[in-house]
Design a protein around this motif. Structure first.
Motif, PDB file in Angstrom:
ATOM      1  N   ALA A 185      -3.631  -6.583  12.264  1.00  0.00           N
ATOM      2  CA  ALA A 185      -3.970  -5.795  12.216  1.00  0.00           C
ATOM      3  C   ALA A 185      -5.224  -5.878  11.414  1.00  0.00           C
ATOM      4  CB  ALA A 185      -4.694  -4.750  13.576  1.00  0.00           C
ATOM      5  N   TRP A 186      -5.158  -5.199  10.306  1.00  0.00           N
ATOM      6  CA  TRP A 186      -5.796  -5.059   8.698  1.00  0.00           C
ATOM      7  C   TRP A 186      -6.460  -5.925   8.324  1.00  0.00           C
ATOM      8  CZ3 TRP A 186      -6.760   0.119   8.367  1.00  0.00           C
ATOM      9  CH2 TRP A 186      -6.597   0.581   9.217  1.00  0.00           C
ATOM     10  N   GLN A 232      -7.260  -5.102  17.931  1.00  0.00           N
ATOM     11  CA  GLN A 232      -6.686  -4.803  17.605  1.00  0.00           C
ATOM     12  C   GLN A 232      -7.034  -3.051  16.766  1.00  0.00           C
ATOM     13  OE1 GLN A 232     -10.611  -4.945  14.392  1.00  0.00           O
ATOM     14  NE2 GLN A 232      -9.792  -6.083  12.756  1.00  0.00           N
ATOM     15  N   ALA A 236      -3.887  -1.532  15.031  1.00  0.00           N
ATOM     16  CA  ALA A 236      -3.521  -0.161  13.829  1.00  0.00           C
ATOM     17  C   ALA A 236      -2.872   0.568  13.619  1.00  0.00           C
ATOM     18  CB  ALA A 236      -5.086  -0.408  13.981  1.00  0.00           C
TER      19      ALA A 236
END
Length: 310
Positions: A185-186, A232, A236
């Protein structure tokens, strides 16, 4: 002259191996754990593991992590490729796939911030410069990691009928990939998207799903980005929780038991509805990210239907 911190870590790990506290095949502490225990930067801890790998004390094992080898003081020196091994013994040629696999294993265990060219080289037991024959730089490596992670959850060859089912398939596969690889997600932001073939396949899938419904290009792109940002945004928190557990040694439930802010809120006043809901729950609310993902996906698609099916 005092011993540099990274060498202190190296010496400590070696001493633990000699004493038998760490035996062949045992996992050594992660970069993040070493950084916390020794109060050093992640780069310092990564350098220590790199030196240990180059000296043949540890090696990277797929799906396991960094483990102790059969090293003993005064043994036959092992070359810089000692950490690159075939399953049946011996050495294998360093490949792009192997570099990416070890980088993914590192990120899975310690987070995306723990991935560096030096650290990956150390886990492979090779020089940092040798990695540049296979990847351009760290940004290129992260891109390859992204595509490898997404490829584990491929989109079907034949899409299901209807835009809604197609968008749901994409969202669920992205969530599954993030579930297995929390760092995913990053890797990119909405404002500075990474040109990843894996991510672009999902973009193509989403846009094709809503094509032909009379939407203008701007609206189509907004729909695609909104769906991606939904996954996302929740995902996260997977790596954030992983990092918090590594830093505190507490699960999220244990942390809440010790640091719950509700008594202080009750004393302060000014948040009556929030306090009432919390009290009505009786401490029985479980913030499960999978449940939250499921809770929001259907309403999100319901809302998009007002735009797509109008």
């Amino acid at each position: 002259m005092s011993t540099p911190p990274y060498l202190q870590i190296v010496q400590d790990v070696k001493a633990r191996v000699i004493r038998g506290e760490l035996r062949e095949g045992d996992r050594v502490p992660s970069t993040r754990r070493l950084a916390r225990e020794w109060s050093v930067a992640l780069a310092t801890a990564a350098k220590a593991l790199s030196v240990l790998a180059q000296e043949g004390v540890v090696r990277a094992e797929p799906r396991v992590g960094t483990v102790v080898t059969s090293w003993r003081p005064g043994g036959v020196p092992r070359g810089p490729s000692a950490g690159v091994r075939r399953a049946g013994g011996g050495e294998q040629e360093l490949t792009r796939e192997r570099v990416v696999a070890v980088a993914v294993e590192t990120a899975d265990a310690e987070g995306l911030a723990a991935v560096s060219m030096r650290g990956v080289a150390g886990r492979l037991g090779v020089s940092t410069m040798s990695l540049y024959r296979h990847v351009r730089d760290k940004d290129d490596l992260v891109g390859l990691m992204t595509d490898a992670a997404i490829a584990e959850f491929p989109l079907p060859d034949e899409p299901p009928p209807g835009w809604r089912a197609r968008l749901e398939v994409s969202a669920r596969l992205q969530w599954a990939a993030c579930r297995r690889h929390p760092w995913l997600a990053w890797v990119t932001s909405l404002t500075r998207p990474r040109p990843s073939p894996g991510l672009l396949r999902h973009a193509e899938w989403a846009l094709a799903a809503i094509d032909g419904h009379g939407l203008d290009p701007d609206t189509m792109m907004q729909v695609h980005i909104l769906l991606y940002s939904y996954v996302q945004g929740i995902a996260a928190n997977l790596e954030l929780e992983q990092q918090a557990q590594a830093a505190t040694g507490l699960t999220d439930d244990e942390w809440m038991d010790r640091h719950a802010p509700y008594p202080a809120l009750v004393a302060l006043g000014g948040y009556p509805t929030f306090v009432k809901v919390v009290e009505d729950l009786g401490g029985d609310f479980d913030l499960d990210l999978d449940r939250l993902f499921e809770f929001g996906l259907r309403p999100l698609l319901d809302g998009l239907a007002l735009i797509i099916d109008r």
